[in-house]
Design a protein around this motif. Structure first.
Motif, short mmCIF file in Angstrom:
data_model
loop_
_atom_site.label_atom_id
_atom_site.label_comp_id
_atom_site.label_asym_id
_atom_site.label_seq_id
_atom_site.Cartn_x
_atom_site.Cartn_y
_atom_site.Cartn_z
N GLY A 118 144.40 75.68 29.22
CA GLY A 118 143.81 77.00 29.37
C GLY A 118 144.82 78.12 29.22
N PHE A 121 139.54 72.10 30.35
CA PHE A 121 139.30 73.47 29.91
C PHE A 121 138.57 73.52 28.57
CE2 PHE A 121 140.44 77.49 27.88
CZ PHE A 121 140.21 78.41 28.89
N GLN A 164 142.52 79.16 36.22
CA GLN A 164 141.80 78.79 35.02
C GLN A 164 142.41 77.62 34.27
OE1 GLN A 164 141.44 82.42 32.80
NE2 GLN A 164 140.36 83.48 34.42
#
Length: 335
Positions: free
Chosen positions: A154, A32, A27
């Motif tokens: 992130g 992000f 992620q």
């Protein structure tokens, strides 16, 4: 402003590294916050521009704060947490700020708080303190003449911190290059997945910033591998006896607040300020010597490798997904 890469192969290498790191940590991605806080980097940069213009040393302090965060259970903003006094139902909480390498020396908490306030006004409840610290460290480096790099984002914020782990993991200023008990610089960095070469290039962060007398006093008065004039010049403000003057600051390299490769030249002249600096240029480890000589002779290589190592370090064990939280106040866990 210095660039992070000066040749086609270095630029390509850094681009591939960003993709690799982002993929490896799922992620984490440079984009992000593209839809949830598109002006994030501009907000951080604006505060950092003002901050470093007012006090150049703060760029170095925030780079150090980021390192001390990442080296204890990953880049999770844990170093930012305040101590919490005991209550009738809960024990006192002593965070990483109390560790030997942090207490009365870490700086920049107020700057992170200022950035957080500005970010919360634009994007409430979206951006972690861990990501803000990571971006601030990059921007502080750039503003002092160092390289830039793309920061994968992130991370989420931890809900706890550990003084004991900070005491265990953070390299002290008197650390040796290697040690049978695992306390050497190489062993400490290897445990974090960072090689001896990456340890050496990350130590180049000491091209900016200062250290307190209490951290280099023993080197001045007890070590043979130190330039005589260099040591004598420091002793006046860092006496062995008498008034301690523990907090007197000396620059970590001879160009002070300019981010360059002079740090490595100082090591070859036996002018490393800290014991943990000078041991990077040993008498009996030619592999290590070659790393130092490489960066002494090639500032572009230092910048490129430093940027790559900072990306890698910035992705040590990040909290992502539903782990941790997005703190509203960087010094206090959300309740």
């Amino acid at each position: 402003m210095a660039a992070s890469c000066t040749t086609t192969w270095r630029c390509a290498f850094l681009a591939l590294l960003v993709l690799f790191v982002s993929g490896a940590h799922g992620q984490l991605s440079p984009t992000f916050y593209a839809s949830t806080c598109p002006n994030l980097e501009a907000i951080v940069r604006s505060v950092m521009n003002t901050t470093v213009a007012n006090e150049k040393r703060m760029g170095a302090s925030l780079l150090r704060l980021h390192f001390h965060d990442c080296f204890v259970e990953g880049c999770d903003g844990s170093v930012l947490l305040d101590n919490v006094p005991a209550t009738p139902t809960t024990p006192a909480f002593f965070g990483e700020r109390n560790a030997f390498g942090n207490i009365n020396s870490l700086r920049g908490f107020d700057v992170i708080a200022k950035i957080k306030t500005a970010v919360e006004q634009a994007c409430p409840g979206v951006v972690s303190c861990a990501d803000i610290l990571t971006l601030a460290a990059r921007d502080g480096t750039v503003l002092l003449g160092g390289p830039t790099w793309t920061v994968p984002l992130g991370r989420r914020d931890s809900t706890t911190a550990s003084m004991d782990l900070a005491n265990r993991d953070l390299p002290p200023p008197f650390a040796n290059l290697t040690s049978p008990d695992g306390s050497g610089l190489i062993e400490r960095f290897v445990r974090k997945g960072l090689s001896a070469a990456e340890m050496t290039v990350l130590s180049g962060a000491h091209t900016i910033g200062s250290a307190q007398c209490q951290n280099y006093r023993l080197r001045l008065y007890n070590e043979a591998r130190i330039d005589f004039q260099f040591a004598e010049g420091l002793k006046a403000n860092c006496p062995q006896n008498g008034p301690a003057n523990d907090t007197f600051l000396a620059p970590l390299d001879s160009t002070g607040s300019t981010f360059d490769n002079k740090y490595y030249a100082d090591l070859t002249s036996l002018r490393g300020l800290l014991h943990s600096d000078q041991v990077l240029y040993p008498q009996n480890n030619q592999t290590q010597v070659k790393i130092v000589l490489k960066y002494k002779g090639d500032n572009a290589a230092f910048f490129a490798d430093f940027a790559a190592a900072m990306i890698k370090m910035g992705n040590l064990s990040p909290l992502t997904g539903t782990a941790g939280q997005i703190r509203t106040n960087c010094s206090i866990v959300n309740r």
